[in-house]
Design a protein around this motif. Sequence first.
Motif, PDB file in Angstrom:
ATOM      1  N   SER A  29       0.857  -1.244  -0.037  1.00 51.28           N
ATOM      2  CA  SER A  29       0.052   0.069  -0.044  1.00 51.28           C
ATOM      3  C   SER A  29       0.720   1.032  -0.088  1.00 51.28           C
ATOM      4  CB  SER A  29      -0.951   0.071   1.231  1.00 51.28           C
ATOM      5  OG  SER A  29      -0.314   0.033   2.377  1.00 51.28           O
ATOM      6  N   ASN A  30       2.123   1.151   0.433  1.00 56.26           N
ATOM      7  CA  ASN A  30       2.860   2.437   0.539  1.00 56.26           C
ATOM      8  C   ASN A  30       3.428   2.414  -0.906  1.00 56.26           C
ATOM      9  OD1 ASN A  30       5.476   3.855   0.433  1.00 56.26           O
ATOM     10  ND2 ASN A  30       5.664   3.667   2.505  1.00 56.26           N
ATOM     11  N   PRO A  31       3.004   3.832  -1.505  1.00 56.63           N
ATOM     12  CA  PRO A  31       3.743   3.863  -3.063  1.00 56.63           C
ATOM     13  C   PRO A  31       4.954   3.655  -3.359  1.00 56.63           C
ATOM     14  CG  PRO A  31       2.066   5.564  -2.290  1.00 56.63           C
ATOM     15  CD  PRO A  31       2.546   4.908  -1.271  1.00 56.63           C
ATOM     16  N   LEU A  32       5.717   3.914  -2.364  1.00 58.30           N
ATOM     17  CA  LEU A  32       7.331   3.874  -2.634  1.00 58.30           C
ATOM     18  C   LEU A  32       7.670   2.385  -2.629  1.00 58.30           C
ATOM     19  CD1 LEU A  32       8.815   6.625  -0.304  1.00 58.30           C
ATOM     20  CD2 LEU A  32       8.757   6.704  -2.841  1.00 58.30           C
ATOM     21  N   THR A  33       6.883   1.758  -1.752  1.00 65.90           N
ATOM     22  CA  THR A  33       7.403   0.131  -1.580  1.00 65.90           C
ATOM     23  C   THR A  33       6.726  -0.521  -2.827  1.00 65.90           C
ATOM     24  OG1 THR A  33       7.110   0.228   0.743  1.00 65.90           O
ATOM     25  CG2 THR A  33       6.980  -1.902  -0.416  1.00 65.90           C
ATOM     26  N   PHE A  34       5.435  -0.114  -3.367  1.00 67.19           N
ATOM     27  CA  PHE A  34       4.881  -0.658  -4.490  1.00 67.19           C
ATOM     28  C   PHE A  34       5.815  -0.453  -5.600  1.00 67.19           C
ATOM     29  CE2 PHE A  34       1.977  -0.004  -8.053  1.00 67.19           C
ATOM     30  CZ  PHE A  34       1.597  -1.406  -8.210  1.00 67.19           C
ATOM     31  N   GLU A  35       6.132   0.780  -5.817  1.00 66.00           N
ATOM     32  CA  GLU A  35       6.988   1.188  -6.993  1.00 66.00           C
ATOM     33  C   GLU A  35       8.214   0.570  -7.169  1.00 66.00           C
ATOM     34  OE1 GLU A  35       8.004   2.254 -10.612  1.00 66.00           O
ATOM     35  OE2 GLU A  35       6.172   2.650  -9.819  1.00 66.00           O
ATOM     36  N   ARG A  36       8.856  -0.010  -6.032  1.00 62.24           N
ATOM     37  CA  ARG A  36      10.092  -0.399  -5.812  1.00 62.24           C
ATOM     38  C   ARG A  36      10.029  -1.924  -6.258  1.00 62.24           C
ATOM     39  NH1 ARG A  36      11.192  -0.525  -0.428  1.00 62.24           N
ATOM     40  NH2 ARG A  36      10.360  -2.541  -0.360  1.00 62.24           N
ATOM     41  N   GLU A  37       9.014  -2.627  -5.742  1.00 64.34           N
ATOM     42  CA  GLU A  37       8.739  -3.930  -6.154  1.00 64.34           C
ATOM     43  C   GLU A  37       8.445  -4.169  -7.846  1.00 64.34           C
ATOM     44  OE1 GLU A  37       9.330  -6.535  -4.227  1.00 64.34           O
ATOM     45  OE2 GLU A  37       9.525  -5.416  -2.387  1.00 64.34           O
ATOM     46  N   VAL A  38       7.458  -3.342  -8.200  1.00 62.62           N
ATOM     47  CA  VAL A  38       7.266  -3.366  -9.651  1.00 62.62           C
ATOM     48  C   VAL A  38       8.330  -3.132 -10.546  1.00 62.62           C
ATOM     49  CG1 VAL A  38       5.670  -2.264 -11.404  1.00 62.62           C
ATOM     50  CG2 VAL A  38       4.686  -2.770  -9.189  1.00 62.62           C
ATOM     51  N   LYS A  39       9.059  -1.917 -10.144  1.00 64.69           N
ATOM     52  CA  LYS A  39      10.349  -1.824 -11.106  1.00 64.69           C
ATOM     53  C   LYS A  39      11.273  -3.131 -10.934  1.00 64.69           C
ATOM     54  CE  LYS A  39      13.975   1.634 -11.391  1.00 64.69           C
ATOM     55  NZ  LYS A  39      14.517   2.645 -11.110  1.00 64.69           N
ATOM     56  N   SER A  40      11.557  -3.681  -9.934  1.00 67.50           N
ATOM     57  CA  SER A  40      12.623  -4.769  -9.897  1.00 67.50           C
ATOM     58  C   SER A  40      11.948  -5.949 -10.660  1.00 67.50           C
ATOM     59  CB  SER A  40      12.993  -4.991  -8.303  1.00 67.50           C
ATOM     60  OG  SER A  40      13.444  -4.085  -7.832  1.00 67.50           O
TER      61      SER A  40
END
Length: 83
Positions: A29-40
Amino acid sequence: KDYFDHEVDFVILQQGKPTQLIQSCFDASNPLTFEREVKSLRLGLNELKLKSGFILTWDEERTINEGGIEVQLVPLWKWLLAL
């Protein structure tokens, strides 16, 4: 893991060939965590020329399609029951 420390948690192999990439994330739910996971995951999928991957979560479920890549967020329990 790449030169910029992006990594994928799990690589599923069939006959020695990568067929599936999986990230695990308790709470996306945290946008930074979400973006990190999706980017990797996206970088790994592109590198291995795969079209889709999973992010296993505690309770979030949705599908994202971007640039010809499909990322499915699936609760771990649901993914395990589908095996």
